[in-house]
Design a protein around this motif. Structure first.
Motif, short mmCIF file in Angstrom:
data_model
loop_
_atom_site.label_atom_id
_atom_site.label_comp_id
_atom_site.label_asym_id
_atom_site.label_seq_id
_atom_site.Cartn_x
_atom_site.Cartn_y
_atom_site.Cartn_z
N UNK A 1 45.31 96.51 39.29
CA UNK A 1 44.68 96.68 40.60
C UNK A 1 43.42 95.84 40.72
N UNK A 2 42.54 95.89 39.73
CA UNK A 2 41.28 95.12 39.79
C UNK A 2 41.57 93.62 39.86
N UNK A 3 42.53 93.17 39.07
CA UNK A 3 42.89 91.75 39.08
C UNK A 3 43.41 91.33 40.45
N UNK A 4 44.25 92.18 41.06
CA UNK A 4 44.80 91.87 42.38
C UNK A 4 43.69 91.82 43.43
N UNK B 1 47.66 105.96 43.88
CA UNK B 1 48.50 104.78 43.63
C UNK B 1 47.71 103.68 42.94
N UNK B 2 48.43 102.83 42.24
CA UNK B 2 47.83 101.64 41.63
C UNK B 2 48.90 100.56 41.53
N UNK B 3 48.44 99.33 41.48
CA UNK B 3 49.34 98.20 41.29
C UNK B 3 49.47 97.99 39.80
N UNK B 4 50.70 97.96 39.32
CA UNK B 4 50.93 97.80 37.89
C UNK B 4 51.91 96.68 37.61
N UNK B 5 51.83 96.19 36.39
CA UNK B 5 52.73 95.15 35.92
C UNK B 5 53.56 95.75 34.80
N UNK B 6 54.87 95.76 34.97
CA UNK B 6 55.78 96.39 34.04
C UNK B 6 56.55 95.35 33.25
#
Length: 176
Positions: free
Chosen positions: A65-68, A37-42
């Motif tokens: 993800x790194x930014x979060x 999983x990863x956090x993404x901005x769509x």
């Protein structure tokens, strides 16, 4: 691609995009082919056919993800600093252009002022008139020479015009 816990919100955003034609910077947890999983901005935009009806959409997903994680680490660091600042057994204050921006509980207790009372004062109004020359000389020397800090003994005006001897240390902090 969107994690199951974000499906409902993703469907709501698809409805929004169908109405408005565009979707900007929406965060989801995405699932890769391997299950990671990863956090993404769509961000997405509708593509309409020749009749003006939605026929497809184009989307971009950026891994944030790194930014979060960096944002979370910064929040934790700021919280740790705030706890240290507020619980320090010595009085501390942030002064900008002679104005008292904020002070910790120890300084407020030492001088007897409330936070709102202290914000109405300036550093110059707190320093005993006979000690202001020394403070000015030291702060100017620190500024001009690039010294990291200075320390002098001075009297500060507590509430009800009583003065207290203190060891006054000043440091220039980089401000953004």
């Amino acid at each position: 691609l969107v994690s199951p816990e974000d499906h409902e919100r993703a469907m709501e955003n698809i409805e929004k995009m169908l109405k408005e034609g565009i979707l900007r910077n929406v965060e989801y947890t995405f699932v890769r082919h391997d299950g990671s999983r990863f956090v993404g901005e769509l961000s997405a935009a509708m593509i309409n056919d020749s009749s003006g009806n939605p026929s497809a959409f184009i989307a971009t997903v950026r891994d944030i993800t790194k930014r979060k994680r960096a944002g979370q680490a910064l929040r934790e660091s700021e919280e740790s600093f705030r706890t240290l600042y507020e619980s320090a057994p010595i009085g501390m204050a942030l002064v900008r252009d002679n104005a008292l921006i904020e002070a910790n509980r120890s300084l407020l207790d030492m001088l007897g002022y409330s936070p709102s009372e202290l914000k109405q004062l300036t550093l110059s109004s707190l320093v005993h008139p006979a000690d202001q020359g020394d403070l000015l000389i030291m702060s100017e020397a620190m500024t001009k020479s690039g010294l990291g800090s200075f320390s002098i003994e001075s009297r500060l005006r507590a509430k009800r015009d009583r003065y207290k001897w203190v060891s006054l240390t000043g440091s220039i902090l980089p401000m953004s």
